[in-house]
Design a protein around this motif. Structure first.
Motif: not given
Length: 207
Positions: A2-29
């Motif tokens: 059992r776990t919580h529901d979640s939200v995710s966000v596609l972020i687009f920077n209109t100044t630099s015309h780029c997507f903003v993602l996150v990079k992180q360590f995942r123990p399972a991976v």
């Protein structure tokens, strides 16, 4: 599980015309990559002066057996790093999904975006084989003026996040490059942007 529901966000920077993602360590991976690496035979070195090499190997084997498993058998931490959308758990019952998404964008990526500016893309079931929880995906446009901090998540919550920018013209190449570890949310959201936002803004995503 059992776990919580979640939200995710596609972020687009209109100044630099780029997507903003996150990079992180995942123990399972990381553990999946480690288990896979264990099943692969070690690479054999070229045999030069074979007799001397064999004698040295036998001596080293006796020593390593008493020392236990060598730390060199562990993969580098980068093996467990993935590229993801900014995301978070729905664990604040007094806040709307948009408000939770806004908080995650601020904490992880450093952009202050009003909740009213978040556009819902869709919702879907994630982790259907284990949790069956629902994730709701939003789209947010930001500019450099919205950036109020470097982001990086909340260290007190165990988050260690690196903010990554993907240029718009490289987005689809990034999405389909199997060598880059990423979530399905990244691929789907880039395709959504190409189909829905690129024509509106007459922006090429280099597909």
């Amino acid at each position: 599980m059992r776990t919580h529901d979640s939200v995710s966000v596609l972020i687009f920077n209109t100044t630099s015309h780029c997507f903003v993602l996150v990079k992180q360590f995942r123990p399972a991976v990381y553990m999946c990559e480690w288990e896979k690496a264990k099943t692969q035979p070690p690479k054999s070195a070229e045999k030069t002066e074979e007799g001397a090499a064999e004698a040295a190997t036998e001596s080293q084997e006796g020593q390593s057996a008493s020392e236990g498993e060598s730390s060199s058998q562990w993969l580098p931490a980068s093996a467990g790093v993935t590229y993801e959308l900014c995301a978070g758990l729905v664990d604040k019952p007094n806040l709307s999904l948009e408000e939770i998404a806004r908080q995650e964008v601020l904490e992880e990526c450093g952009y202050d975006v009003p909740a009213s500016k978040l556009k819902k893309i869709t919702s879907y079931r994630s982790g259907v084989g284990v949790t069956g929880s629902k994730q709701t995906m939003f789209y947010a446009e930001v500019s450099d003026d919205n950036c109020v901090s470097p982001g990086g998540g909340e260290p007190k919550e165990g988050e260690l996040i690196e903010v990554v920018k993907v240029p718009l013209h490289e987005a689809m190449t990034f999405a389909y490059d199997e060598r880059i570890p990423k979530t399905m949310g990244v691929i789907f959201s880039f395709i959504w942007f190409h189909n829905n936002m690129s024509p509106k803004y007459k922006i090429s995503t280099n597909v």
